[in-house]
Design an enzyme around this catalytic site. Structure first.
Site, PDB file in Angstrom:
ATOM      1  N   VAL A   1      31.553  28.222   8.968  1.00 42.92           N
ATOM      2  CA  VAL A   1      32.698  27.823   8.137  1.00 42.92           C
ATOM      3  C   VAL A   1      33.938  27.737   9.023  1.00 42.92           C
ATOM      4  O   VAL A   1      34.300  28.703   9.695  1.00 42.92           O
ATOM      5  CB  VAL A   1      32.943  28.840   7.001  1.00 42.92           C
TER       6      VAL A   1
ATOM      7  N   VAL B   1      38.030  25.870   9.337  1.00 43.96           N
ATOM      8  CA  VAL B   1      39.148  25.039   8.868  1.00 43.96           C
ATOM      9  C   VAL B   1      40.121  24.916  10.037  1.00 43.96           C
ATOM     10  O   VAL B   1      40.447  25.919  10.694  1.00 43.96           O
ATOM     11  CB  VAL B   1      39.855  25.664   7.643  1.00 43.96           C
TER      12      VAL B   1
ATOM     13  N   GLN C   1      46.546  27.185   3.183  1.00 48.15           N
ATOM     14  CA  GLN C   1      47.047  26.255   2.163  1.00 48.15           C
ATOM     15  C   GLN C   1      46.056  26.148   1.005  1.00 48.15           C
ATOM     16  O   GLN C   1      46.157  25.233   0.185  1.00 48.15           O
ATOM     17  CB  GLN C   1      47.250  24.863   2.776  1.00 48.15           C
ATOM     18  N   GLY C   2      45.073  27.035   1.001  1.00 44.90           N
ATOM     19  CA  GLY C   2      44.085  26.994  -0.083  1.00 44.90           C
ATOM     20  C   GLY C   2      42.942  26.029   0.176  1.00 44.90           C
ATOM     21  O   GLY C   2      42.062  25.875  -0.679  1.00 44.90           O
ATOM     22  N   LEU C   3      42.944  25.377   1.351  1.00 46.08           N
ATOM     23  CA  LEU C   3      41.912  24.359   1.599  1.00 46.08           C
ATOM     24  C   LEU C   3      40.549  24.989   1.912  1.00 46.08           C
ATOM     25  O   LEU C   3      39.514  24.480   1.484  1.00 46.08           O
ATOM     26  CB  LEU C   3      42.343  23.432   2.736  1.00 46.08           C
ATOM     27  N   GLY C   4      40.557  26.085   2.651  1.00 44.96           N
ATOM     28  CA  GLY C   4      39.304  26.795   2.922  1.00 44.96           C
ATOM     29  C   GLY C   4      38.682  27.283   1.630  1.00 44.96           C
ATOM     30  O   GLY C   4      37.469  27.148   1.410  1.00 44.96           O
ATOM     31  N   LYS C   5      39.526  27.819   0.778  1.00 40.70           N
ATOM     32  CA  LYS C   5      39.061  28.297  -0.528  1.00 40.70           C
ATOM     33  C   LYS C   5      38.469  27.138  -1.337  1.00 40.70           C
ATOM     34  O   LYS C   5      37.392  27.260  -1.923  1.00 40.70           O
ATOM     35  CB  LYS C   5      40.235  28.925  -1.281  1.00 40.70           C
TER      36      LYS C   5
ATOM     37  N   TYR D   1      36.441  35.937   1.459  1.00 38.10           N
ATOM     38  CA  TYR D   1      35.237  35.653   0.669  1.00 38.10           C
ATOM     39  C   TYR D   1      35.191  36.503  -0.598  1.00 38.10           C
ATOM     40  O   TYR D   1      34.678  36.071  -1.631  1.00 38.10           O
ATOM     41  CB  TYR D   1      33.984  35.857   1.520  1.00 38.10           C
TER      42      TYR D   1
END
Lengths: 176, 176
Positions: free
Chosen positions: B113, B115, B122-126, B156
Protein backbone atom coordinates in the site's frame (compact mmCIF):
# COMPACT_ATOMS: atom_id res chain seq x y z
CA UNK A 1 2.79 -37.96 -11.81
CA UNK A 2 4.43 -40.43 -9.44
CA UNK A 3 2.54 -43.64 -8.79
CA UNK A 4 2.38 -45.83 -5.74
CA UNK A 5 4.94 -48.04 -7.35
CA UNK A 6 7.63 -45.54 -6.56
CA UNK A 7 6.79 -45.81 -2.89
CA UNK A 8 6.56 -49.55 -2.36
CA UNK A 9 8.31 -52.73 -3.17
CA UNK A 10 7.53 -54.07 -6.60
CA UNK A 11 4.92 -56.65 -5.59
CA UNK A 12 2.73 -54.19 -3.69
CA UNK A 13 3.16 -51.60 -6.40
CA UNK A 14 1.82 -53.71 -9.19
CA UNK A 15 -1.55 -54.04 -7.54
CA UNK A 16 -1.82 -50.53 -6.17
CA UNK A 17 -0.67 -48.63 -9.21
CA UNK A 18 -3.60 -49.97 -11.17
CA UNK A 19 -6.08 -48.17 -8.99
CA UNK A 20 -4.72 -45.01 -7.44
CA UNK A 21 -2.32 -42.48 -8.85
CA UNK A 22 -0.52 -40.81 -5.97
CA UNK A 23 2.26 -38.27 -5.84
CA UNK A 24 3.94 -38.40 -2.52
CA UNK A 25 7.12 -37.66 -0.64
CA UNK A 26 7.87 -40.12 2.14
CA UNK A 27 8.48 -38.63 5.56
CA UNK A 28 11.76 -40.00 6.78
CA UNK A 29 11.55 -41.78 10.08
CA UNK A 30 7.84 -41.07 10.40
CA UNK A 31 5.09 -43.62 10.63
CA UNK A 32 7.17 -46.62 9.77
CA UNK A 33 6.41 -48.38 13.01
CA UNK A 34 3.31 -46.48 13.92
CA UNK A 35 0.68 -49.19 13.88
CA UNK A 36 2.61 -51.92 12.20
CA UNK A 37 5.47 -52.28 9.80
CA UNK A 38 3.28 -51.46 6.81
CA UNK A 39 2.26 -47.96 7.92
CA UNK A 40 3.96 -45.04 6.18
CA UNK A 41 3.45 -41.27 6.19
CA UNK A 42 3.69 -39.29 2.95
CA UNK A 43 3.34 -35.69 1.91
CA UNK A 44 1.76 -34.67 -1.34
CA UNK A 45 1.27 -31.44 -3.28
CA UNK A 46 -1.48 -32.94 -5.44
CA UNK A 47 -4.59 -30.81 -5.09
CA UNK A 48 -7.08 -33.34 -6.36
CA UNK A 49 -8.17 -34.19 -2.83
CA UNK A 50 -11.55 -35.72 -2.08
CA UNK A 51 -13.40 -32.82 -0.46
CA UNK A 52 -15.47 -35.09 1.78
CA UNK A 53 -12.33 -36.72 3.16
CA UNK A 54 -10.88 -33.27 3.77
CA UNK A 55 -14.09 -32.18 5.49
CA UNK A 56 -13.90 -35.24 7.72
CA UNK A 57 -10.36 -34.23 8.72
CA UNK A 58 -11.50 -30.68 9.52
CA UNK A 59 -14.50 -32.01 11.45
CA UNK A 60 -12.10 -34.07 13.57
CA UNK A 61 -10.44 -30.89 14.89
CA UNK A 62 -13.77 -29.11 15.37
CA UNK A 63 -13.62 -26.56 12.56
CA UNK A 64 -16.83 -24.95 11.38
CA UNK A 65 -18.03 -26.48 8.13
CA UNK A 66 -17.59 -24.42 4.99
CA UNK A 67 -19.35 -24.72 1.63
CA UNK A 68 -17.49 -27.36 -0.40
CA UNK A 69 -17.93 -25.21 -3.52
CA UNK A 70 -15.84 -22.50 -1.87
CA UNK A 71 -13.32 -24.97 -0.47
CA UNK A 72 -12.84 -26.33 -3.98
CA UNK A 73 -12.29 -22.82 -5.36
CA UNK A 74 -9.87 -21.96 -2.54
CA UNK A 75 -7.82 -25.09 -3.34
CA UNK A 76 -7.81 -24.23 -7.03
CA UNK A 77 -6.53 -20.71 -6.41
CA UNK A 78 -4.06 -21.53 -3.68
CA UNK A 79 -0.43 -21.35 -4.72
CA UNK A 80 0.50 -24.47 -2.80
CA UNK A 81 -1.62 -27.24 -1.31
CA UNK A 82 0.11 -29.74 0.97
CA UNK A 83 -1.53 -32.85 2.33
CA UNK A 84 -0.22 -35.56 4.65
CA UNK A 85 -1.27 -39.18 4.28
CA UNK A 86 -1.04 -42.37 6.27
CA UNK A 87 -0.64 -45.26 3.89
CA UNK A 88 -1.25 -48.82 5.08
CA UNK A 89 -1.01 -51.42 2.39
CA UNK A 90 -3.09 -50.14 -0.52
CA UNK A 91 -5.19 -47.84 1.67
CA UNK A 92 -4.49 -44.20 2.29
CA UNK A 93 -6.03 -41.72 4.66
CA UNK A 94 -5.59 -37.95 4.77
CA UNK A 95 -4.23 -36.97 8.19
CA UNK A 96 -2.97 -33.44 7.57
CA UNK A 97 -3.49 -30.45 5.35
CA UNK A 98 -2.25 -26.91 4.75
CA UNK A 99 -2.32 -24.46 1.87
CA UNK A 100 -0.81 -21.12 0.93
CA UNK A 101 -1.92 -18.13 -1.12
CA UNK A 102 0.78 -16.19 -2.93
CA UNK A 103 1.62 -13.57 -5.53
CA UNK A 104 4.06 -16.16 -7.00
CA UNK A 105 6.89 -13.66 -6.50
CA UNK A 106 7.41 -12.20 -3.03
CA UNK A 107 4.82 -13.23 -0.46
CA UNK A 108 3.03 -16.37 0.61
CA UNK A 109 0.49 -16.72 3.40
CA UNK A 110 -0.26 -20.09 4.96
CA UNK A 111 -3.87 -21.02 5.81
CA UNK A 112 -5.91 -23.94 7.11
CA UNK A 113 -3.18 -25.92 8.83
CA UNK A 114 -4.68 -29.08 10.32
CA UNK A 115 -3.35 -32.38 11.67
CA UNK A 116 -5.75 -35.16 12.70
CA UNK A 117 -5.89 -35.50 16.52
CA UNK A 118 -4.76 -39.16 16.29
CA UNK A 119 -1.53 -37.96 14.68
CA UNK A 120 -0.79 -34.85 16.75
CA UNK A 121 2.13 -34.48 19.18
CA UNK A 122 4.37 -36.78 17.13
CA UNK A 123 6.27 -34.17 15.17
CA UNK A 124 4.11 -34.63 12.07
CA UNK A 125 2.69 -31.10 12.06
CA UNK A 126 6.23 -29.77 12.38
CA UNK A 127 7.40 -32.01 9.53
CA UNK A 128 4.48 -30.90 7.34
CA UNK A 129 5.20 -27.21 7.96
CA UNK A 130 8.90 -27.72 7.24
CA UNK A 131 7.92 -29.44 4.00
CA UNK A 132 5.67 -26.49 3.16
CA UNK A 133 8.31 -23.87 3.90
CA UNK A 134 10.85 -25.83 1.84
CA UNK A 135 8.44 -25.96 -1.12
CA UNK A 136 7.72 -22.22 -0.88
CA UNK A 137 11.43 -21.40 -0.63
CA UNK A 138 12.13 -23.57 -3.66
CA UNK A 139 9.68 -21.35 -5.58
CA UNK A 140 11.75 -18.30 -4.65
CA UNK A 141 9.17 -16.94 -2.18
CA UNK A 142 11.09 -14.88 0.38
CA UNK A 143 8.30 -13.66 2.68
CA UNK A 144 6.35 -16.51 4.27
CA UNK A 145 3.59 -15.39 6.62
CA UNK A 146 0.67 -16.75 8.58
CA UNK A 147 -1.88 -15.79 11.20
CA UNK A 148 -1.56 -17.99 14.29
CA UNK A 149 -4.16 -18.60 16.96
CA UNK A 150 -2.70 -17.98 20.45
CA UNK A 151 -2.32 -21.69 21.28
CA UNK A 152 -0.12 -22.36 18.23
CA UNK A 153 2.14 -19.28 18.37
CA UNK A 154 4.82 -21.29 20.20
CA UNK A 155 4.50 -24.16 17.72
CA UNK A 156 5.23 -21.81 14.81
CA UNK A 157 7.89 -20.04 16.85
CA UNK A 158 9.84 -23.30 17.13
CA UNK A 159 9.67 -23.56 13.34
CA UNK A 160 11.32 -20.17 12.88
CA UNK A 161 8.25 -17.97 12.57
CA UNK A 162 8.46 -14.68 14.48
CA UNK A 163 5.39 -12.91 15.90
CA UNK A 164 5.16 -9.17 15.17
CA UNK A 165 8.74 -8.70 13.90
CA UNK A 166 9.78 -5.04 14.16
CA UNK A 167 6.34 -4.26 15.54
CA UNK A 168 4.49 -5.37 12.39
CA UNK A 169 0.91 -6.21 13.32
CA UNK A 170 -1.37 -8.76 11.70
CA UNK A 171 -4.72 -7.02 11.16
CA UNK A 172 -8.18 -8.26 10.19
CA UNK A 173 -10.88 -6.15 8.66
CA UNK A 174 -14.27 -5.97 10.30
CA UNK A 175 -17.20 -3.86 9.11
CA UNK A 176 -17.53 -0.45 10.82
CA UNK B 1 -13.12 -1.39 -20.66
CA UNK B 2 -14.24 2.11 -19.74
CA UNK B 3 -12.66 4.95 -21.70
CA UNK B 4 -11.80 8.47 -20.64
CA UNK B 5 -14.99 9.63 -22.27
CA UNK B 6 -17.00 8.23 -19.43
CA UNK B 7 -15.09 10.38 -16.99
CA UNK B 8 -15.17 13.79 -18.65
CA UNK B 9 -17.48 16.14 -20.41
CA UNK B 10 -18.02 15.27 -24.05
CA UNK B 11 -15.51 17.71 -25.56
CA UNK B 12 -12.54 16.55 -23.45
CA UNK B 13 -13.54 12.97 -23.93
CA UNK B 14 -13.46 12.99 -27.69
CA UNK B 15 -9.79 13.89 -27.78
CA UNK B 16 -8.65 11.74 -24.89
CA UNK B 17 -10.48 8.57 -25.77
CA UNK B 18 -8.56 8.32 -29.01
CA UNK B 19 -5.28 7.87 -27.22
CA UNK B 20 -5.59 6.21 -23.87
CA UNK B 21 -7.94 3.50 -22.75
CA UNK B 22 -8.50 3.91 -19.02
CA UNK B 23 -10.78 2.17 -16.60
CA UNK B 24 -11.37 4.42 -13.65
CA UNK B 25 -13.74 5.20 -10.83
CA UNK B 26 -13.87 8.87 -9.88
CA UNK B 27 -13.28 9.65 -6.21
CA UNK B 28 -16.18 11.74 -5.07
CA UNK B 29 -15.17 15.05 -3.56
CA UNK B 30 -11.48 14.31 -4.06
CA UNK B 31 -9.07 16.26 -6.17
CA UNK B 32 -11.61 18.43 -7.91
CA UNK B 33 -10.11 21.64 -6.61
CA UNK B 34 -6.68 20.30 -5.79
CA UNK B 35 -4.47 22.24 -8.14
CA UNK B 36 -7.07 23.73 -10.41
CA UNK B 37 -10.55 22.92 -11.60
CA UNK B 38 -9.25 20.34 -14.10
CA UNK B 39 -7.58 18.04 -11.58
CA UNK B 40 -9.42 14.82 -10.74
CA UNK B 41 -8.56 11.69 -8.76
CA UNK B 42 -9.56 8.27 -10.06
CA UNK B 43 -9.20 4.69 -8.93
CA UNK B 44 -8.55 1.85 -11.31
CA UNK B 45 -8.36 -1.94 -11.12
CA UNK B 46 -6.54 -2.20 -14.44
CA UNK B 47 -3.26 -4.05 -13.89
CA UNK B 48 -1.51 -2.94 -17.04
CA UNK B 49 0.49 -0.33 -15.13
CA UNK B 50 3.79 1.03 -16.42
CA UNK B 51 6.31 -0.60 -14.09
CA UNK B 52 8.70 2.33 -14.28
CA UNK B 53 5.96 4.75 -13.20
CA UNK B 54 5.12 2.41 -10.35
CA UNK B 55 8.78 2.19 -9.36
CA UNK B 56 8.96 5.98 -9.31
CA UNK B 57 6.00 6.06 -6.92
CA UNK B 58 7.65 3.49 -4.65
CA UNK B 59 10.96 5.40 -4.82
CA UNK B 60 9.10 8.52 -3.62
CA UNK B 61 8.23 6.81 -0.32
CA UNK B 62 11.70 5.32 0.05
CA UNK B 63 10.97 1.65 -0.60
CA UNK B 64 13.82 -0.63 -1.55
CA UNK B 65 13.83 -1.34 -5.27
CA UNK B 66 12.68 -4.76 -6.39
CA UNK B 67 13.33 -6.60 -9.66
CA UNK B 68 10.71 -5.42 -12.15
CA UNK B 69 10.43 -8.98 -13.47
CA UNK B 70 9.18 -10.07 -10.05
CA UNK B 71 6.96 -7.00 -9.61
CA UNK B 72 5.32 -7.85 -12.94
CA UNK B 73 4.74 -11.44 -11.86
CA UNK B 74 3.34 -10.32 -8.49
CA UNK B 75 0.86 -8.01 -10.26
CA UNK B 76 -0.14 -10.82 -12.60
CA UNK B 77 -0.86 -13.23 -9.76
CA UNK B 78 -2.46 -10.77 -7.38
CA UNK B 79 -6.21 -11.19 -7.01
CA UNK B 80 -6.81 -7.44 -7.02
CA UNK B 81 -4.63 -4.53 -8.08
CA UNK B 82 -5.83 -1.02 -7.23
CA UNK B 83 -4.15 2.14 -8.44
CA UNK B 84 -4.97 5.79 -7.79
CA UNK B 85 -4.44 8.44 -10.45
CA UNK B 86 -4.37 12.20 -10.65
CA UNK B 87 -5.76 13.26 -14.01
CA UNK B 88 -5.16 16.79 -15.30
CA UNK B 89 -6.47 17.38 -18.79
CA UNK B 90 -5.24 14.48 -20.90
CA UNK B 91 -2.35 13.68 -18.53
CA UNK B 92 -2.48 11.10 -15.79
CA UNK B 93 -0.06 10.29 -13.02
CA UNK B 94 -0.07 7.31 -10.65
CA UNK B 95 -0.26 8.57 -7.06
CA UNK B 96 -1.31 5.46 -5.17
CA UNK B 97 -1.18 1.68 -5.35
CA UNK B 98 -2.18 -1.43 -3.42
CA UNK B 99 -2.74 -5.07 -4.27
CA UNK B 100 -4.13 -8.19 -2.65
CA UNK B 101 -3.42 -11.90 -2.87
CA UNK B 102 -6.33 -14.25 -2.35
CA UNK B 103 -7.66 -17.79 -2.64
CA UNK B 104 -10.65 -16.28 -4.49
CA UNK B 105 -12.95 -17.77 -1.86
CA UNK B 106 -12.29 -16.95 1.80
CA UNK B 107 -9.15 -14.89 2.42
CA UNK B 108 -7.43 -11.89 0.94
CA UNK B 109 -4.22 -10.27 2.13
CA UNK B 110 -3.37 -6.69 1.19
CA UNK B 111 0.22 -5.81 0.25
CA UNK B 112 2.26 -2.87 -1.03
CA UNK B 113 0.00 0.00 0.00
CA UNK B 114 1.57 3.27 -1.09
CA UNK B 115 0.39 6.88 -1.53
CA UNK B 116 2.69 9.51 -3.03
CA UNK B 117 3.93 11.96 -0.34
CA UNK B 118 2.44 14.91 -2.24
CA UNK B 119 -0.99 13.32 -1.84
CA UNK B 120 -0.78 12.03 1.73
CA UNK B 121 -2.79 13.39 4.69
CA UNK B 122 -5.75 14.31 2.47
CA UNK B 123 -7.90 11.24 3.01
CA UNK B 124 -6.80 9.66 -0.27
CA UNK B 125 -5.12 6.63 1.30
CA UNK B 126 -8.24 6.05 3.34
CA UNK B 127 -10.42 6.39 0.23
CA UNK B 128 -8.19 3.96 -1.68
CA UNK B 129 -8.35 1.36 1.09
CA UNK B 130 -12.13 1.72 1.36
CA UNK B 131 -12.32 1.20 -2.40
CA UNK B 132 -10.15 -1.91 -2.06
CA UNK B 133 -12.20 -3.38 0.79
CA UNK B 134 -15.40 -2.71 -1.15
CA UNK B 135 -14.00 -4.50 -4.21
CA UNK B 136 -12.89 -7.49 -2.13
CA UNK B 137 -16.26 -7.67 -0.37
CA UNK B 138 -18.03 -7.54 -3.73
CA UNK B 139 -16.07 -10.68 -4.67
CA UNK B 140 -17.47 -12.46 -1.60
CA UNK B 141 -14.16 -12.42 0.30
CA UNK B 142 -15.01 -12.47 4.00
CA UNK B 143 -11.57 -12.44 5.61
CA UNK B 144 -9.51 -9.39 4.66
CA UNK B 145 -6.10 -9.24 6.28
CA UNK B 146 -2.86 -7.29 6.15
CA UNK B 147 0.43 -6.84 7.95
CA UNK B 148 0.83 -3.26 9.18
CA UNK B 149 4.03 -1.48 10.11
CA UNK B 150 3.76 0.13 13.58
CA UNK B 151 3.27 3.67 12.23
CA UNK B 152 0.21 2.71 10.15
CA UNK B 153 -1.58 0.47 12.67
CA UNK B 154 -3.80 3.41 13.75
CA UNK B 155 -4.50 4.33 10.12
CA UNK B 156 -5.82 0.84 9.43
CA UNK B 157 -7.58 0.80 12.79
CA UNK B 158 -9.67 3.79 11.73
CA UNK B 159 -10.66 1.83 8.62
CA UNK B 160 -12.04 -1.04 10.69
CA UNK B 161 -8.98 -3.31 10.77
CA UNK B 162 -8.32 -4.90 14.17
CA UNK B 163 -4.81 -5.83 15.34
CA UNK B 164 -4.44 -9.31 16.84
CA UNK B 165 -8.18 -10.10 17.18
CA UNK B 166 -8.74 -12.84 19.78
CA UNK B 167 -5.00 -13.02 20.25
CA UNK B 168 -4.28 -14.08 16.66
CA UNK B 169 -0.67 -13.20 15.81
CA UNK B 170 0.76 -12.24 12.47
CA UNK B 171 3.95 -14.28 12.03
CA UNK B 172 6.83 -14.17 9.55
CA UNK B 173 9.13 -17.01 8.78
CA UNK B 174 12.87 -16.56 9.13
CA UNK B 175 15.51 -19.23 8.56
CA UNK B 176 16.67 -21.05 11.70
Amino acid sequence: MVFWKSLFSSSDATAASKTTPFEGDPVEGMGVNRTNSESRIFFSTERDIDLYELEELCDAVGWSRRPLRKVKKAMQYSFLVVSMWEVVGAKRRIIGFARATSDHAFNATIWDVVVHPDFQSQGLGKAMMKYMVKKLRSEDISNITLFADPHVVDFYGRLGFIADPEGIKGMFWYPD
